[in-house]
Enzyme design. Structure first.
Site, PDB file in Angstrom:
ATOM      1  N   ASP A  39     -28.898  38.915 -35.854  1.00 52.94           N
ATOM      2  CA  ASP A  39     -27.739  39.718 -35.455  1.00 52.94           C
ATOM      3  C   ASP A  39     -27.788  41.012 -36.257  1.00 52.94           C
ATOM      4  O   ASP A  39     -28.742  41.257 -36.995  1.00 52.94           O
ATOM      5  CB  ASP A  39     -26.425  38.966 -35.672  1.00 52.94           C
ATOM      6  CG  ASP A  39     -25.379  39.324 -34.608  1.00 52.94           C
ATOM      7  OD1 ASP A  39     -25.222  40.525 -34.316  1.00 52.94           O
ATOM      8  OD2 ASP A  39     -24.724  38.413 -34.070  1.00 52.94           O
ATOM      9  N   ASP A  65     -31.610  44.569 -34.636  1.00 54.57           N
ATOM     10  CA  ASP A  65     -30.992  45.344 -33.566  1.00 54.57           C
ATOM     11  C   ASP A  65     -31.903  45.180 -32.355  1.00 54.57           C
ATOM     12  O   ASP A  65     -33.024  45.686 -32.346  1.00 54.57           O
ATOM     13  CB  ASP A  65     -30.879  46.816 -33.975  1.00 54.57           C
ATOM     14  CG  ASP A  65     -30.322  47.703 -32.866  1.00 54.57           C
ATOM     15  OD1 ASP A  65     -30.136  47.224 -31.731  1.00 54.57           O
ATOM     16  OD2 ASP A  65     -30.082  48.893 -33.144  1.00 54.57           O
ATOM     17  N   TYR A 154     -21.459  46.734 -17.191  1.00 53.75           N
ATOM     18  CA  TYR A 154     -21.789  45.370 -17.592  1.00 53.75           C
ATOM     19  C   TYR A 154     -22.404  44.600 -16.425  1.00 53.75           C
ATOM     20  O   TYR A 154     -23.439  43.941 -16.564  1.00 53.75           O
ATOM     21  CB  TYR A 154     -20.532  44.672 -18.092  1.00 53.75           C
ATOM     22  CG  TYR A 154     -20.753  43.253 -18.577  1.00 53.75           C
ATOM     23  CD1 TYR A 154     -21.386  43.010 -19.794  1.00 53.75           C
ATOM     24  CD2 TYR A 154     -20.313  42.157 -17.838  1.00 53.75           C
ATOM     25  CE1 TYR A 154     -21.585  41.710 -20.254  1.00 53.75           C
ATOM     26  CE2 TYR A 154     -20.507  40.864 -18.283  1.00 53.75           C
ATOM     27  CZ  TYR A 154     -21.140  40.649 -19.495  1.00 53.75           C
ATOM     28  OH  TYR A 154     -21.342  39.363 -19.942  1.00 53.75           O
ATOM     29  N   THR A 189     -14.832  33.300 -26.445  1.00 53.51           N
ATOM     30  CA  THR A 189     -15.665  33.952 -27.457  1.00 53.51           C
ATOM     31  C   THR A 189     -14.910  35.152 -28.017  1.00 53.51           C
ATOM     32  O   THR A 189     -13.908  35.587 -27.441  1.00 53.51           O
ATOM     33  CB  THR A 189     -16.995  34.454 -26.861  1.00 53.51           C
ATOM     34  OG1 THR A 189     -16.709  35.546 -25.963  1.00 53.51           O
ATOM     35  CG2 THR A 189     -17.727  33.356 -26.113  1.00 53.51           C
TER      36      THR A 189
END
Length: 258
Positions: A39, A65, A154, A189
């Site tokens: 992460d 990244d 998205y 989440t």
């Protein structure tokens, strides 16, 4: 006997700092895998640092990244220097952008694309070189990639990820490497925590099971796709959405937010 256990296998999970990625990393480690969780933070998030895998599994953390090609090269080099091969890759890292069609900018599209699509491509390019026959790649899509969901940047990125996954399944199949996609619906989440109440209500109304999903329910499908139990499954797209995409209900969600 074929099982869900992953002892002796090395799996890389991106976007593993929280939410689905963290759940996937923990479950895979509990199944016996050596999991390299990645992460953006320099140090392992608390949810990973406190994990205690059973069955000989191991949970390691590396900063990455996913949109940075040099970062992927560095990770591949680090894995190679330890004499490990890569048996699994979970391209879980993803970001959202909720601009609607007439408001979205090119910058919006590019930002989401760089993580959700290019990040997965870079991961496949870097780590498939360390994979042998029997390896498995799981790309994490979205119900947005199966419908005309309203956040255009998205949604476009997740449709593009579907194309990437299918090409990868075709190109890597002769090497015995499988590539599949899971498409989560409304999962609890940190990303969905910021959704408007109207979005949550309308989405649950379109979900036949009538509830949101958990990160563990997504992780279980990922585990199956990385395990020998799915050894003849490649190019598959598996919704984990409580039935939301089965009837194409994105329009009413979109209309409710106008």
């Amino acid at each position: 006997m074929v099982s869900l256990q992953l002892e002796g296998r090395t799996v890389v999970v991106t976007g593993a700092g929280q939410g689905q990625g963290a759940a996937e990393a923990r479950l895979l480690a509990e199944a016996g895998a050596r999991v390299i969780a990645t992460d953006l933070t320099a140090d392992a998030p608390a949810g990973l640092a406190d994990a205690s895998p059973a069955l000989g599994g191991e949970l390691l953390y590396r900063r990455l990244d996913v949109s940075d090609a040099s970062g992927w090269s560095g990770l591949a080099g680090w894995i190679r220097s330890r004499g490990w091969q890569v048996d699994g890759l979970v391209n879980n890292a993803g970001i959202t952008q909720r601009s609607r069609l007439l408001d979205a900018s090119m910058a919006d599209l590019q930002k989401v694309y760089d993580v959700n699509v290019a990040g997965s491509l870079l991961g496949i390019q870097a780590l498939s070189l360390l994979m042998g026959s029997g390896a498995s790649i799981v790309n994490v899509g979205s119900v947005a990639g199966l419908t005309a969901h309203y956040p255009v940047a998205y949604t476009a990125s997740k449709w593009a990820l579907r194309g990437l996954s299918q090409v990868a399944a075709m190109e890597l199949g002769p090497r015995g490497i499988r590539v599949n996609t899971v498409h989560p619906g409304f999962i609890e989440t940190p990303m969905t925590a910021g959704a408007k109440p109207e979005f949550r209500q309308a989405t649950l109304a379109e979900t036949p099971l009538g509830r949101s999903g958990s990160v563990e329910e997504v992780a279980g499908v990922v585990l199956f796709l990385l395990s020998p139990l799915s050894s003849f499954v490649t190019g598959a797209e598996i919704p984990v959405d409580g039935g939301q995409s089965g009837h194409g209900g994105a329009k009413s969600v979109s209309d409710a937010l106008r």
